[in-house]
Write a protein that holds these residues in place. Structure first.
Motif, PDB file in Angstrom:
ATOM      1  N   UNK A  58      98.125  13.998  91.583  1.00 25.32           N
ATOM      2  CA  UNK A  58      97.269  13.641  90.453  1.00 25.32           C
ATOM      3  C   UNK A  58      98.099  12.734  89.549  1.00 25.32           C
ATOM      4  N   UNK A  59      97.536  12.322  88.442  1.00 28.24           N
ATOM      5  CA  UNK A  59      98.276  11.422  87.556  1.00 28.24           C
ATOM      6  C   UNK A  59      99.536  12.051  86.994  1.00 28.24           C
ATOM      7  N   UNK A  60      99.599  13.397  86.935  1.00 30.47           N
ATOM      8  CA  UNK A  60     100.794  14.028  86.360  1.00 30.47           C
ATOM      9  C   UNK A  60     101.257  15.294  87.097  1.00 30.47           C
ATOM     10  N   UNK A  61     100.698  15.576  88.273  1.00 28.85           N
ATOM     11  CA  UNK A  61     101.105  16.767  89.033  1.00 28.85           C
ATOM     12  C   UNK A  61     101.248  16.425  90.512  1.00 28.85           C
ATOM     13  N   UNK A  62     102.177  17.129  91.176  1.00 28.11           N
ATOM     14  CA  UNK A  62     102.317  17.071  92.633  1.00 28.11           C
ATOM     15  C   UNK A  62     102.231  18.503  93.137  1.00 28.11           C
ATOM     16  N   UNK A  63     101.201  18.783  93.927  1.00 31.95           N
ATOM     17  CA  UNK A  63     100.991  20.120  94.463  1.00 31.95           C
ATOM     18  C   UNK A  63     101.272  20.086  95.961  1.00 31.95           C
ATOM     19  N   UNK A  64     102.017  21.074  96.447  1.00 29.47           N
ATOM     20  CA  UNK A  64     102.348  21.170  97.865  1.00 29.47           C
ATOM     21  C   UNK A  64     101.703  22.419  98.445  1.00 29.47           C
ATOM     22  N   UNK A  65     101.130  22.261  99.646  1.00 31.46           N
ATOM     23  CA  UNK A  65     100.455  23.370 100.315  1.00 31.46           C
ATOM     24  C   UNK A  65     100.957  23.486 101.752  1.00 31.46           C
ATOM     25  N   UNK A  66     100.942  24.712 102.264  1.00 30.15           N
ATOM     26  CA  UNK A  66     101.204  24.938 103.686  1.00 30.15           C
ATOM     27  C   UNK A  66     100.114  25.871 104.199  1.00 30.15           C
ATOM     28  N   UNK A  67      99.333  25.379 105.121  1.00 26.58           N
ATOM     29  CA  UNK A  67      98.230  26.141 105.706  1.00 26.58           C
ATOM     30  C   UNK A  67      97.299  26.697 104.619  1.00 26.58           C
TER      31      UNK A  67
END
Length: 135
Positions: A58-67
């Motif tokens: 997003x403009x100010x967040x980085x979200x990481x996901x696994x499965x």
């Protein structure tokens, strides 16, 4: 010894202005490499190496996901010409993404950005390139 200090001050001021003017000039003929287009960058991306790994930018967040499980939610700063303190002095300006990792900032150099592909690497570890496709 120079006796006319007023002329010396005027001369010094002129050279200072000339120096500032030339320092602020940009050469528009330079090849700036990858440009960060926010419209292309923002959204969900799936890893090419492991399809279960996804990220969302997003403009100010980085979200990481696994499965589908959220692993990280970090603040994100996007630089068109990296100005972060984790980039060594003397390194040529580059587009980068900076996150507030658990221990320190993480600086990622953007290597490729298209409508369908994103590749980046941790600055200083160019042998490990992370590649993603747009979801």
């Amino acid at each position: 010894m120079y006796r006319n200090t007023r002329n010396l001050n005027v001369l010094f001021g002129f050279f200072l202005l000339l120096l500032l003017f030339t320092a602020c000039q940009s050469d528009s003929t330079k090849d700036e490499g990858v440009k960060i287009d926010l419209e292309k960058l923002l959204g969900k991306w799936q890893s090419l190496e492991n399809p279960k790994t996804t990220i969302e930018l997003t403009t100010n967040r980085m979200l990481s996901y696994y499965d589908g499980l959220k692993l990280a939610d970090e603040a994100l700063t996007i630089y068109h010409a990296c100005a972060s303190r984790c980039v060594p002095e003397g390194v040529a300006p580059m587009p980068c993404l900076v996150t507030d990792g658990k221990m320190a900032e993480n600086c990622f150099e953007v290597l490729e950005l298209t409508n369908k592909k994103l590749s980046y690497t941790l600055i200083g570890q160019q042998e490990k390139v992370l590649s993603f496709q747009k979801l």
